[in-house]
Motif scaffolding. Structure first.
Motif, PDB file in Angstrom:
ATOM      1  N   ARG A  84       0.830  -1.204   0.000  1.00 14.73           N
ATOM      2  CA  ARG A  84       0.000   0.000   0.000  1.00 14.73           C
ATOM      3  C   ARG A  84       0.863   1.252   0.000  1.00 14.73           C
ATOM      4  O   ARG A  84       0.407   2.317   0.368  1.00 14.73           O
ATOM      5  N   GLY A  85       2.135   1.101  -0.400  1.00 13.80           N
ATOM      6  CA  GLY A  85       3.021   2.259  -0.461  1.00 13.80           C
ATOM      7  C   GLY A  85       3.543   2.712   0.888  1.00 13.80           C
ATOM      8  O   GLY A  85       3.914   3.868   1.047  1.00 13.80           O
ATOM      9  N   ALA A  86       3.573   1.816   1.858  1.00 13.58           N
ATOM     10  CA  ALA A  86       4.077   2.166   3.190  1.00 13.58           C
ATOM     11  C   ALA A  86       5.526   2.630   3.084  1.00 13.58           C
ATOM     12  O   ALA A  86       6.294   2.112   2.278  1.00 13.58           O
ATOM     13  N   SER A  90       7.731  -0.702  10.078  1.00 11.90           N
ATOM     14  CA  SER A  90       6.636  -1.345  10.804  1.00 11.90           C
ATOM     15  C   SER A  90       5.367  -1.428   9.958  1.00 11.90           C
ATOM     16  O   SER A  90       4.646  -2.425  10.013  1.00 11.90           O
ATOM     17  N   SER A  91       5.099  -0.425   9.142  1.00 13.55           N
ATOM     18  CA  SER A  91       3.919  -0.472   8.263  1.00 13.55           C
ATOM     19  C   SER A  91       4.060  -1.545   7.193  1.00 13.55           C
ATOM     20  O   SER A  91       3.086  -2.199   6.827  1.00 13.55           O
ATOM     21  N   ILE A  92       5.262  -1.720   6.698  1.00 12.81           N
ATOM     22  CA  ILE A  92       5.479  -2.767   5.691  1.00 12.81           C
ATOM     23  C   ILE A  92       5.268  -4.139   6.310  1.00 12.81           C
ATOM     24  O   ILE A  92       4.672  -5.022   5.699  1.00 12.81           O
ATOM     25  N   SER A 130      15.419   2.467   1.301  1.00 14.23           N
ATOM     26  CA  SER A 130      13.999   2.503   1.636  1.00 14.23           C
ATOM     27  C   SER A 130      13.658   1.433   2.658  1.00 14.23           C
ATOM     28  O   SER A 130      14.366   0.442   2.807  1.00 14.23           O
ATOM     29  N   ALA A 131      12.548   1.643   3.323  1.00 10.04           N
ATOM     30  CA  ALA A 131      12.087   0.667   4.309  1.00 10.04           C
ATOM     31  C   ALA A 131      11.845  -0.689   3.662  1.00 10.04           C
ATOM     32  O   ALA A 131      12.135  -1.722   4.261  1.00 10.04           O
ATOM     33  N   ALA A 132      11.341  -0.709   2.447  1.00 12.90           N
ATOM     34  CA  ALA A 132      11.058  -1.988   1.780  1.00 12.90           C
ATOM     35  C   ALA A 132      12.334  -2.776   1.503  1.00 12.90           C
ATOM     36  O   ALA A 132      12.350  -3.999   1.664  1.00 12.90           O
ATOM     37  N   THR A 133      13.416  -2.105   1.105  1.00  7.97           N
ATOM     38  CA  THR A 133      14.653  -2.840   0.845  1.00  7.97           C
ATOM     39  C   THR A 133      15.261  -3.346   2.148  1.00  7.97           C
ATOM     40  O   THR A 133      15.800  -4.445   2.205  1.00  7.97           O
ATOM     41  N   ILE A 134      15.156  -2.538   3.203  1.00  2.80           N
ATOM     42  CA  ILE A 134      15.660  -2.970   4.506  1.00  2.80           C
ATOM     43  C   ILE A 134      14.866  -4.188   4.999  1.00  2.80           C
ATOM     44  O   ILE A 134      15.440  -5.184   5.435  1.00  2.80           O
ATOM     45  N   ASN A 135      13.548  -4.116   4.914  1.00  4.09           N
ATOM     46  CA  ASN A 135      12.713  -5.245   5.346  1.00  4.09           C
ATOM     47  C   ASN A 135      12.960  -6.482   4.485  1.00  4.09           C
ATOM     48  O   ASN A 135      12.898  -7.601   4.988  1.00  4.09           O
TER      49      ASN A 135
END
Length: 189
Positions: A84-86, A90-92, A130-135
């Protein structure tokens, strides 16, 4: 009739590729891993891609067209985790479901069984923090651990490379002209 040349005819992914690149989204393979992907293709390495989320249809088509243009004919895997574009970690995790996504990626690794896994660095990398790459990095490392500790048929890749880190780094030269790309270097592709 004849098939138009613009129509892409993908082949199914193979089990046990030499290298599996794992990225959060389409486009990350080229944006974050730079010249690595075209270099692997030019060297004839059996390489495949696992995306965790397609994000949007437009980004998916752009990524598929880029892969096809570089000579990739094997269709990438995709986990289709919700997006959803978080923009925070934590949102991801809420979108992806940390436990569920860990199980899913671990099961995928058990099936694919790549020799080498390349993914994002856990602290981001120099091209895409980005948060997504870290997650993605955290998720992949946890999934590898889960796959390695399975009692029935454990799996551990021969090497795991976190792009953007210098620990046990393998330095590749991307300055060599690639015959497959009419003499262009990997970064030029």
């Amino acid at each position: 009739g004849m098939r138009p040349s613009a129509v892409q005819r993908w082949t199914a992914p193979t089990d046990h590729p030499d290298v599996l690149l794992i990225a959060a989204y389409p486009g990350n393979v080229l944006e974050c891993f730079g010249g690595l992907y075209p270099q692997l293709l030019a060297d004839g390495v059996d390489v495949n891609i696992l995306y965790l989320s397609w994000r949007t249809r437009r980004r998916t088509q752009e990524a598929l067209t880029a892969l096809w243009t570089m000579g990739q004919t094997v269709y990438p895997y995709c986990m289709e985790f919700q997006d959803r574009g978080a923009n925070n970690e934590s949102s991801i995790w809420v979108d992806w479901g940390r436990t569920e996504s860990n199980r899913a990626v671990s099961a995928m690794l058990q099936t694919i069984r790549p020799s080498v896994i390349v993914t994002h660095a856990s602290a981001g990398d120099s091209t895409h923090d980005s948060a997504a790459t870290i997650n993605t990095s955290i998720l992949v490392l946890e999934a590898i651990e889960r796959a390695a500790t399975r009692k029935d048929d454990p799996f551990t890749p021969q090497k795991v490379s976190l792009h953007g880190t210098s620990d046990n780094a393998t330095t590749l030269s991307f300055d060599a002209p690639l015959w497959r790309f009419a003499g262009a270097t990997a970064p030029q592709v």
